[in-house]
Every structure is written in C-alpha cells, then in structure tokens.
Design a protein around this motif. Structure first.
Motif, short mmCIF file in Angstrom:
data_model
loop_
_atom_site.label_atom_id
_atom_site.label_comp_id
_atom_site.label_asym_id
_atom_site.label_seq_id
_atom_site.Cartn_x
_atom_site.Cartn_y
_atom_site.Cartn_z
N GLU A 196 94.76 52.76 54.62
CA GLU A 196 95.81 53.52 53.94
C GLU A 196 96.61 52.67 52.97
O GLU A 196 97.02 53.13 51.91
N VAL B 47 94.69 52.33 49.73
CA VAL B 47 94.71 53.60 49.00
C VAL B 47 96.07 53.79 48.33
O VAL B 47 96.15 54.15 47.15
N ALA B 48 97.14 53.52 49.07
CA ALA B 48 98.49 53.67 48.50
C ALA B 48 98.68 52.74 47.31
O ALA B 48 99.25 53.15 46.28
N TYR C 231 96.60 54.05 44.26
CA TYR C 231 97.19 55.23 43.64
C TYR C 231 98.49 54.87 42.93
O TYR C 231 98.83 55.47 41.90
N THR D 255 100.27 60.48 46.40
CA THR D 255 99.31 60.51 47.50
C THR D 255 99.62 61.60 48.52
O THR D 255 99.01 61.61 49.60
N VAL E 130 96.50 63.33 49.48
CA VAL E 130 95.35 62.46 49.74
C VAL E 130 95.29 62.17 51.24
O VAL E 130 96.30 61.77 51.85
#
Length: 431
Positions: free
Chosen positions: A117, A120-121, A124, A131, A134
C-alpha cells in the motif's frame, strides 16, 4: 569448457514469458560474459519444485521471477544454493498504469495485487491521482493466488472497480475468462537488472568455499511516539538511512534492499564485511548513519553457508542489538554471538570516490545564491531553475546529478491538492 565453468551460473525459475524476459535482459548486461543464465520455465506454479530439482548441482544461484515463485519453492523444501527473486516494484506499477491509460483505464477505480500500500500511495501521489477508489491486496503468503482472484472479482462485481492490475499470469488468465478487465504488471528492465546482479553476487559468494555469505540488517532505532507509515519525519529518516547505507555498500560491492518498515538488508560477502568492520571488531554503518542522518541505528550481522542461514543469523543478531548494549551484534555460521561497539572513525580500508568537481561548484553556487535561505539547505526544481537561470527540466537533471554525487538528498514529495507533478524537495549537503 573451462571458460564456461568459471562463469557464475544462475537458474531462472518462473512462468515462460518472465523467464524469457530475464534471460534477454541478462544477455545485454556488461557482466554477461561472466555469468550464464539457465532457463527453467514452467506452465503452472505447481511445476516449480520439479523445475528447481532439476537445477540442483548445476547452478550457483537461483533467481525466481517473483516473490510468489520464491515462496512456493521455499515452502516445498530446502534450496541448496543462494536464492533471490525479482521484486514487485513501483516502477512496474507506473508502466502498467501508463499502458492502462492508453486503453482508457481509469486509474482512480482499480484493484491492485502484490504491491504494498505504501508504494501504491507514493506512486499515485507522484502522478497526482487520488487513491480513495483504489483497492490494494499485498502478497501475504504462498497461497495468495486464489485470494487475489476473489479479491479482484468481488470488487468488480460490486461495481467498485473498472479493472484489475495483477503480477500473476494465472490470475490475469482467470480474470479474463470471468470477464474482468485486467492488466498484468511485469518487472521493468531496471528491476530485472538489479535482481540479476544480486543473484550473481550471491552465486559468486556461494561458489567460493572459503567465502561465506554475509547479511546485515540495519534498522532505525525506535523513537517514542513515532514510526507509523504516516509519520513524515520517519519516512524522511528511512530515505536518508537508505542513501547513507549505499555509500558503504557501493565501496564493498554490496546490495541494499528494503526489508520491513524501518529496516534495510545489506547482502555481501564475509570478506567485504570484514574489511569495513576492521576484522569484525567494530560495528559497520552505525557511525556513518549517525554522522549523515543524525540518528542511531541498530545492526545485526549474520554469516552463513547459505543466504537463508545468514539471514536467520542476522535477524537473531538484530534482536540482540535491540535488547543489548552494543551498537551491533554478529552471529556467525556456528551460532557464536559477538557484540560490536560503534567505531569512532571510518575504516581506513574503504576508499571513497570524491564528488565530481563540477557538481561541487554547482552545489556551492546554489548555497551562495540562497543567501539568507541557505540555513535550511532545502531546494526544489523551481528554486534551482530560478537560481541558475535554467528550465525546470534542466533543474531536475541538476538535482539528480547532485544526488548521484552524494551532494544532495532527495526528500519525500510534498503532498498537494493541485493536479500535476508533486513538488520534490532536496536537501543540499555542505562540504
């Protein structure tokens, strides 16, 4: 024949397409003449143990094409040579999102597996996309495949996502059959190169009977009330710790990788680690990090006949460092525990390359032109562009060059509610 025997042999295990990609990248590396990549592709994950068994006695190291393949092999039994895998990286996520954008995929409403995570954060945040829509499912265990399929299908069935991003061909094939739009994340060339380099390093260490594998675990010392993923200062310290470790790692031919929240793993050989610890008399990294970053770290060193043994010993040593009085502890292949005090000087064996003189002049010019603002020593591309009279794109190249020369540190990007590239600050390092 003798020439072939002198080359490090690496077995590449995984799905056909990823094995082919790794072998192709390996053939183009500068060190290709010193290594040989042996393909061991399979059509189904269940074939991995059998493919691995056929490599026994024929390779110096095994490189799996992903963490799932590595975990499945470890679950099936012992691997008698050093092994590593091609990690899932944010770079692969960027590539998949770009391909998805070309096909009309909405990056704000997707499900993603295998990537943590935090990455991903960060990804983005870099592209300025929220997010909130997401959904992320990290890789928790070898049996993740069925869970990944159910995760993506449920979200799509409930109308919460428009597409799925996965690293696994098995998952992508099943989702396609079930009518779920899917994109497959594959490792970029840069990530594959680093994984091959790591496998070659492990293979070379394992081949030499007199050379044990050495692993160092270096962790930020616990700070009361800090350490969470949302702690900006803690994330900054983690980044600075990584950059400080790279200085010694490059000098000793080691590989540095993130292990857990505030810990990095340094993979090298016993000989290289011995040189920077004055024959295992003082703790490595501790004083450099204290001088560079201004914080204390705990270090655990492990030696072993295999990567697994060295890693287990390093974890044991790190536990002792966290509970003991010494700056670091060493656990060798026989299980002996040795406390290592912090050094008050840098080991004389380590030769450091001085920064490029042109980079020094640019750094000094920026500090001079900052004037009263020089106390903070923090700039971004817009500031550098204004101070040097260059375009923002050129300013970003200047900053990257200063980072590569050890004259600046890249700090975490500054979050913004505005669309576009987030502002990335850099701290100049004075000489």
């Amino acid at each position: 024949m003798e020439r072939l025997r002198s080359r490090i042999t690496i077995g590449v295990v995984g799905p056909h397409d990823l094995v082919e990609r790794v072998v192709h990248v390996g053939a183009g590396l500068p060190a290709a003449a010193t290594m040989r990549l042996v393909s061991a592709p399979y059509a189904a994950d269940s074939e991995a143990p059998d493919k691995l068994g056929k490599l026994v006695g024929k390779v110096d190291a095994v490189l799996f094409t992903g963490p799932l393949q590595y975990d499945l092999a470890m679950q099936a039994g012992e691997i008698d040579v050093p092994a590593t895998y091609v990690p899932v990286s944010a770079a692969g996520l960027y590539s998949a999102l770009l391909r998805g954008a070309r096909h009309g995929l909405d990056p704000a409403r997707i499900s993603i597996d295998s990537v943590c995570e935090a990455e991903v954060a960060e990804a983005y945040d870099e592209i300025g996309v929220p997010t909130a829509g997401v959904h992320v499912c990290e890789h928790p265990r070898p049996g993740s495949v069925r869970g990944f399929i159910g995760f993506h299908e449920r979200l799509h069935r409930e109308g919460l996502t428009t597409a799925a991003l996965t690293t696994l061909r098995t998952v992508a094939t099943r989702l396609t059959t079930d009518g779920v739009p899917v994109l497959r994340m594959t490792p970029p060339v840069s990530t594959v190169r680093r994984a091959i380099d790591t496998a070659a390093l492990l293979g070379a260490a394992g081949r030499a009977r007199e050379s044990q594998i050495a692993i160092a675990l270096v962790s930020l010392a616990a700070r009361p009330g800090h350490g969470g993923a949302g702690d900006y200062r803690q994330q900054e310290l983690k980044l600075l710790l990584h950059r400080s470790l790279l200085v010694d790692a490059r000098a000793m031919g080691a590989v540095v990788a993130a292990r857990e929240e505030n810990t990095y793993v340094v993979t090298t050989t016993a000989g290289a680690l011995s040189r920077i610890t004055d024959g295992f008399r003082v703790a490595p990294f501790v004083e450099r990090v204290r001088a560079d970053v201004g914080v204390d770290v705990e270090a655990g060193l492990g030696l072993g006949r295999s990567a697994r043994e060295a890693d287990a010993n390093a974890a044991m040593a790190l536990d002792r460092a966290r509970a003991g009085e010494a700056a670091a502890y060493l656990v060798d292949g026989e299980g002996a525990v040795l406390p290592l005090p912090a050094a008050r000087r840098e080991p004389s064996d380590v030769v450091r390359r001085p920064p490029d003189s042109r980079a020094i002049r640019i750094r000094d010019q920026l500090v001079e032109r900052l004037g009263a603002d020089a106390a903070s020593m923090v700039v971004d591309a817009d500031t550098v562009a204004e101070l040097l009279g260059v375009a923002p794109r050129s300013a970003r190249r200047v900053l990257q060059g200063l980072v590569e020369e050890g004259l600046a540190w890249a700090l975490p990007p500054v979050r913004s509610t505005h669309a576009g590239r987030p502002r990335r600050p850099y701290r100049l390092i004075s000489g």
